[in-house]
Enzyme design. Structure first.
Site, PDB file in Angstrom:
ATOM      1  N   SER A   1      -8.101   0.760   9.093  1.00 12.79           N
ATOM      2  CA  SER A   1      -7.862   0.230  10.369  1.00 12.79           C
ATOM      3  C   SER A   1      -6.416  -0.377  10.386  1.00 12.79           C
ATOM      4  CB  SER A   1      -8.854  -0.571  10.945  1.00 12.79           C
ATOM      5  OG  SER A   1      -8.972  -1.673   9.981  1.00 12.79           O
TER       6      SER A   1
ATOM      7  N   LYS B   1       0.716  -1.143   0.021  1.00  9.63           N
ATOM      8  CA  LYS B   1       0.037   0.185  -0.088  1.00  9.63           C
ATOM      9  C   LYS B   1       0.827   1.426   0.006  1.00  9.63           C
ATOM     10  CE  LYS B   1      -4.165  -2.084   1.261  1.00  9.63           C
ATOM     11  NZ  LYS B   1      -5.268  -1.874   2.004  1.00  9.63           N
TER      12      LYS B   1
END
Length: 311
Positions: A75, A50
């Site tokens: 999260s 990511k």
């Protein structure tokens, strides 16, 4: 999104990411009856793919937008990725996290310089908190998976894999929010030699599998899976790419995910999180189809709580 955009994106983010290694294992080849090439994004900065999409998304902002900072709700890995990318680029990052998120992930966000904002553990609360930060600070919202710049960034992992192994028959990636699988499919299409893309998804959160079959974005009524990174659903930016370029999505059980994760730990001698193991589990499940093929597997991340291993 076209080939040139992927090339430009990769050149742009190269100074801020690692070109992660590709590992092979004779034993895992024997178990799967295929030739496997594991693209190890667990060795990426902040421990997951990511970082790529987060860096690209921030770099595409105007000077004025960068001055006001960025915000996301996550999260897990994207929270850390946006925090570290923003820090590397001298931009403020506001990270909305549910109060139920693991403390270790909250600490990681703070360690990477993210401004942590906690909220109730539901999507409505996350979106409300993000909207308030946008109103209050003028920050730009960046979605963890349903954003063109994020999708292009995530696709660079597969691009690097194909630069090393240009003759892959298939590339397999896990499916959560859809950013990685969409980017992977674009890279396989533009840089592969008739390379097809397959997704792996837990039965417990099989919204992408059902979405491909129904032709519209489906949701999950429960998210009871060990693959905590795959609990999110597809978006309107990545779903059309998945419909067009992903050949199939293979569903795997919790037991199959754990068995695949264990094999990766034992045989490749690397730390991977359950979500990463889903792609390898899908390859084992599709053994007949993939026999004697060259198969790339994206090991999406290694951010696992080692005090709570499933084996």
């Amino acid at each position: 999104m076209d080939k040139q955009q992927l090339i430009d994106c990769h050149e742009r983010i190269k100074p801020f990411i690692h070109n992660t290694p590709v590992l092979t294992s004779r034993l895992l080849n024997e178990i799967s009856d295929a030739n496997l090439y594991f693209k190890c994004e667990n060795f990426q900065r902040m421990g997951a793919f990511k970082m790529r999409g987060a860096a690209n998304a921030i770099m595409q902002l105007t000077h004025e937008q960068k001055k006001n900072g960025v915000v996301t709700h996550s999260s897990g890995n994207f929270a850390q990725a946006l925090s570290l990318s923003a820090k590397s680029l001298g931009v403020k990052a506001y990270i909305v996290m549910p109060s139920s998120a693991p403390q270790v992930k909250k600490e990681a966000v703070k360690g990477y310089g993210g401004i942590l904002v906690e909220c109730e553990p539901n999507l409505a609360a996350r979106e409300l908190a993000s909207d308030q930060i946008v109103q209050q600070h003028g920050a730009t919202f960046i979605h963890p998976s349903n954003d063109d710049h994020v999708i292009l960034g995530q696709g660079t992992a597969c691009k690097e894999l194909l630069e090393l192994q240009p003759d892959l028959d298939y590339v397999v990636a896990p499916v959560g929010g859809g950013g990685l699988i969409a980017g992977t499919a674009l890279s396989a299409h533009y840089f592969g030699n008739h390379c097809k893309t397959i997704g792996g998804e837990p039965f417990e959160v099989d919204d992408a599998y059902r979405s491909l079959h129904s032709g519209k974005i489906e949701t999950n009524s429960s998210t009871n899976t060990i693959a905590d990174g795959l609990k999110t659903q597809l978006g309107d930016r990545n779903f059309p790419i998945i419909q067009k370029h992903v050949q199939e999505i293979v569903r795997v059980t919790e037991e199959e995910i754990i068995a695949a994760m264990r094999l990766i730990w034992e045989r490749l001698k690397i730390v991977c999180e359950p979500s990463s193991a889903v792609a390898f589990a899908a390859v084992i499940k599709r053994k007949e189809k993939l026999r004697d093929k060259k198969v790339g597997i994206i090991i999406s991340g290694g951010n696992v709580d080692i005090s709570h291993l499933p084996f």
